[in-house]
Design an enzyme around this catalytic site. Structure first.
Site, mmCIF file in Angstrom:
data_model
loop_
_atom_site.group_PDB
_atom_site.id
_atom_site.type_symbol
_atom_site.label_atom_id
_atom_site.label_comp_id
_atom_site.label_asym_id
_atom_site.label_seq_id
_atom_site.Cartn_x
_atom_site.Cartn_y
_atom_site.Cartn_z
ATOM 1 N N HIS A 41 0.524 6.321 -7.326
ATOM 2 C CA HIS A 41 -0.622 5.796 -8.065
ATOM 3 C C HIS A 41 -1.842 6.677 -7.877
ATOM 4 O O HIS A 41 -2.533 7.019 -8.823
ATOM 5 C CB HIS A 41 -0.933 4.366 -7.611
ATOM 6 N N HIS A 42 -2.129 7.042 -6.636
ATOM 7 C CA HIS A 42 -3.236 7.954 -6.388
ATOM 8 C C HIS A 42 -3.057 8.646 -5.047
ATOM 9 O O HIS A 42 -2.297 8.187 -4.187
ATOM 10 C CB HIS A 42 -4.586 7.220 -6.420
ATOM 11 N N HIS A 108 -0.991 6.542 -2.250
ATOM 12 C CA HIS A 108 -0.739 5.157 -2.622
ATOM 13 C C HIS A 108 0.447 5.129 -3.578
ATOM 14 O O HIS A 108 0.390 5.674 -4.687
ATOM 15 C CB HIS A 108 -1.983 4.563 -3.294
ATOM 16 N N HIS A 180 -14.906 -2.988 -7.061
ATOM 17 C CA HIS A 180 -13.679 -3.745 -6.850
ATOM 18 C C HIS A 180 -13.317 -4.450 -8.152
ATOM 19 O O HIS A 180 -13.549 -3.923 -9.238
ATOM 20 C CB HIS A 180 -13.854 -4.697 -5.671
#
Length: 818
Positions: A41-42, A108, A180
């Protein structure tokens, strides 16, 4: 190659630490992600001193985080996001003076279904590094809200941040947004003359990588930087505050910029709430949310719950790092000067504002045993002043004389410095004066401190003053006084006495007074002044404003004598020093390069064929050359850095040595290398209080680096030649070493060398700092760990006795003169 296995779920964060593969200064000039969006993902790359672990990988999505200390974000890659590319001639500084000992790579894993068949993951990141100093240094500017409250049920809440920019120009080339779950859009702007110009705008729910910034934007002194985060409180039943947990929110807008290395600041931040009046003019686009499809939601960036509860075994492949590290050593330029300078005893060296070398010498005058009586009064006034030009301005590259002045003005010159208007500030030990002299060739005295030929120790007299330093910001004048007195005196720009102080010590009960404070240097980046306390064999540094003691550098290698010092803001600061002959503690006479921060001796140097006799002053030019004036040999020596050897770091690191190539650090064995331009950025030793705003021109981002197809033959040829060259070099070195071990002391500290001539302020960790108090329960969880996310002469004992008398006979302080 090490293989590890782990049972984990989707949305797992794994981290692994890699030691920075050099203790010298180096520069990351390119990031190459090696990952597939199907599984990763990253990825985030951090720099820090102490990672959570150094043995293996660990789950860094928990409260463990990435680093024991504060982490500095350097790179971010995420699926569907373009990779961050550094412009040419721009680099992140790492290594010795950067404050980073480790890289921590965080990966991740989003969808781990690909691991169900025991897939081996080889994701990673290639860092292309070079030891060559970069003319531009990368940094992070963070705009961050710290007091926003999002009300429950409220559809829109704005968090506005704005600060005036008050430093040297920066050139944004990438941006990153971070909130967030409640963040809808984050926008950043530069405001100039009331006009808002977009730097970058993005949904924080998209992959939170660094995206290319508006290339047309530069930021200079007087601009305003502003950012707005748009949140929604819909669906919430309680207030949401700014904090580090997944239940809190954050409003961060990161600007990745570069600036000239001589002005480089690694990290800046803004946390001021913008005024309503200012944000009334924000472009409407800042208030328009960016719609994001559910498949792109970036929930895991703030540790949201996974919707996939299946477990798989994954094998993490961690390949070794590769590096080439080059060391440098100061060597004499034997062909300098190209013609004789016809010098007398060289007492002082300086640089003028045009980067030319200024030499202060005594012509046909000599300081001998009969030059002064017991009251320090000069006994040879009948000789008259020096008829030769005592001040020579010399081309530092060739040694040719550009300008000569100072005829019939001085009796026994000693120290010299030049101010920003190119006036010369000199000391004359026979006159007992400090003089400000014009450099226009008219030999005009602009200011005189002290009374001619009258020694004393009060506010209006000196006794054989040795050196002078001028603060270009305040204009204050500092005088080391001297052979008879043991003090540093501070005057205002117009010559008014302000204060004085003596030696300093951390233990005041054991304070040792100055014993001939012989040389002064200002440290403009540290607002300090350092003193070569000659007969005590030490260097002491003080706060320039107050005279408060800061530190002492005293080494056995000095042999009890330190004659002169100079300073460069290279890295975290380098002090250049020369020692002298000591009858009680004989050691080699040589030059030293000292790390201001650690006090370590990084290098030593001396003439190639002859020895120093009495090195009296030292100066470092903006191109990194070092000049030493020798009073006894009536010479000036020039030294420059030369490549010493390739130093290969073992410790589990696999090395591929490529001559004339950049160092490469990567997590993959297979690599692609490319040449970069070795551009030396000159450093102005004296800093300005404010930038020269009109003189700074905007600089567009250069093109990408060329790939290395053309260098393959060079690489093959080099790899074939290296073993032969290494064997021959080792043999020659061992033979030379055995020959010289019986002549001088070994120098274990000198072989460390200096990595290049890095101009500019040290670039350290890009740290945010601890903005959130621990009593609120904030943890690293959800915080991303990123809130920043010459002519030589043979020695003649009879000829040199007079000058040596100067350096070893300090007279007692005389009575004060009225």
């Amino acid at each position: 190659m090490s293989l590890f296995s782990l049972i984990f779920q989707s949305d797992t964060y794994l981290c692994m630490a890699f030691p920075v593969p050099t203790r010298q200064d180096a520069y990351i000039v390119d990031f190459i992600p090696l990952a597939s969006m199907d599984t990763v993902h990253h990825m985030l790359l951090f720099g820090c001193q102490t990672p959570v672990s150094t043995n293996s990988f660990w789950d860094c999505g928990s409260v463990q985080g990435t680093c024991e200390d504060e982490a500095a974000i350097m790179y971010a890659w995420a699926r569907n996001a373009p990779p961050t590319k550094l412009p040419k001639d721009v680099g992140f500084k790492v290594g010795r003076s950067s404050g980073m000992s480790y890289f921590v790579l965080q990966i991740h894993y989003g969808d781990i279904s690909a691991f169900k068949d025991h897939h081996r993951d080889c994701s990673g990141l290639t860092l292309r590094m070079t030891s060559r100093p970069q003319p531009f240094i990368a940094g992070i500017y963070l705009l961050m809200s710290v007091d926003t409250v999002i009300l429950p049920g409220q559809r829109v809440t704005d968090a506005d941040v704005a600060c005036d920019y008050t430093s040297y120009p920066i050139y944004p080339f990438a941006f990153r947004t971070h909130t967030h779950r409640l963040g809808k859009v984050v926008s950043g702007y530069r405001i100039r003359d009331g006009k808002w110009t977009l730097i970058g705008r993005q949904s924080p729910q998209l992959p939170q990588a660094f995206y290319p910034a508006n290339k047309q934007v530069t930021v200079k002194y007087g601009d305003t930087l502003a950012a707005r985060c748009v949140f929604t409180g819909e669906g919430k039943t309680s207030k949401t505050y700014i904090g580090g947990t997944s239940d809190d929110e954050m409003c961060n807008f990161y600007i990745m910029y570069y600036m000239e290395s001589r002005h480089a600041i690694p990290y800046m931040n803004c946390m001021e709430m913008g005024s309503e009046e200012l944000f009334q003019h924000i472009p409407p686009e800042a208030n328009v949310p960016i719609n994001v499809s559910p498949s792109h939601m970036n929930s895991v960036m703030h540790l949201g719950q996974s919707t996939d509860d299946r477990d798989y075994a994954v094998v993490l492949d961690t390949n070794k790092l590769e590096t080439v590290d080059q060391d440098y050593h100061f060597e004499q330029v034997s062909a300098w000067p190209q013609s004789s300078l016809q010098l007398g005893q060289v007492s002082g060296l300086a640089l003028d504002s045009d980067s030319n070398l200024v030499i202060f010498h005594r012509g046909d005058h000599h300081w001998g045993a009969d030059s002064f009586n017991n009251q320090a009064r000069y006994q040879q006034r009948s000789l008259g002043p020096i008829q030769q030009s005592a001040i020579l301005v010399v081309d530092p590259s060739k040694g040719s004389i550009l300008k000569a002045s100072g005829r019939n003005m001085f009796f026994l010159p000693h120290g010299i410095t030049a101010d920003k208007e190119n006036n010369y500030w000199v000391t004359d030990v026979a006159l007992h004066q400090v003089l400000k002299v014009s450099s226009d060739g008219k030999d005009k005295t602009l200011m005189a401190l002290g009374e001619a030929f009258i020694p004393g120790s009060d506010n209006n007299h000196f006794c054989q003053p040795t050196d002078v330093a001028v603060d270009t910001e305040s204009g204050n004048i500092f005088v080391s006084d001297g052979y008879c007195n043991a003090r540093i005196i501070k005057f205002s720009a117009d010559g008014k006495y302000l204060s004085e102080w003596g030696a300093g010590s951390s233990d005041r009960r054991r304070r040792i007074p100055f014993h001939i404070p012989h040389s002064l240097v200002l440290l403009p980046d540290k607002k300090e002044i350092c003193v070569a306390d000659r007969e005590n064999g030490r260097i002491q540094c003080f706060i320039a404003e107050t005279g408060e003691f800061v530190k002492e550098i005293k080494k056995d290698e000095f042999g009890g004598e330190v004659f002169a010092i100079s300073y460069s803001p290279t890295g975290d600061g380098l002090i250049f020093a020369v020692n002298g002959e000591s009858l009680s503690r004989p050691v080699p006479i040589r030059g030293f390069v000292i790390d201001y921060s650690t006090k370590d001796i990084l290098d030593t140097f001396s003439p190639n064929k002859k020895e120093f006799k009495m090195p009296h002053d030292i100066a470092e030019t903006r191109d990194g050359s070092v000049f030493v004036g020798d009073a006894s040999s009536k010479s000036v020596y020039k030294f420059t850095t030369e490549k010493l050897h390739h130093s290969v770091k073992k410790a589990g690191i696999e090395v591929q040595e490529l001559e004339e190539m950049d160092a490469v650090v990567q997590t993959k064995v297979k690599q692609d290398t490319s040449k970069t331009a070795a551009i030396q950025e000159k450093q102005t030793v004296v800093q300005k209080t404010q930038p020269q705003l009109e003189a700074d021109k905007e600089r567009k981002s250069p093109a990408k680096l060329n790939k290395g197809e053309r260098v393959l033959p060079v690489i093959i040829t080099t790899l074939l030649l290296i073993p032969l060259v290494v064997v021959i070099s080792i043999g020659v070195f061992i033979s030379w070493r055995k020959k010289n071990q019986h002549e001088v002391k070994s120098e274990p500290s000198s072989v460390r060398g200096i990595l290049g001539k890095i101009r500019g302020k040290a670039v350290g960790s890009l740290n945010l700092g601890n903005f959130f108090p621990s009593h609120k329960g904030y943890s690293r969880q959800g915080f991303d760990q990123l809130s920043t996310e010459g002519s030589d002469q043979e020695r003649n004992d009879e000829d040199s006795s007079d000058s040596e008398n100067e350096e070893y006979s300090a007279l007692p302080p005389p009575q004060s003169s009225s």
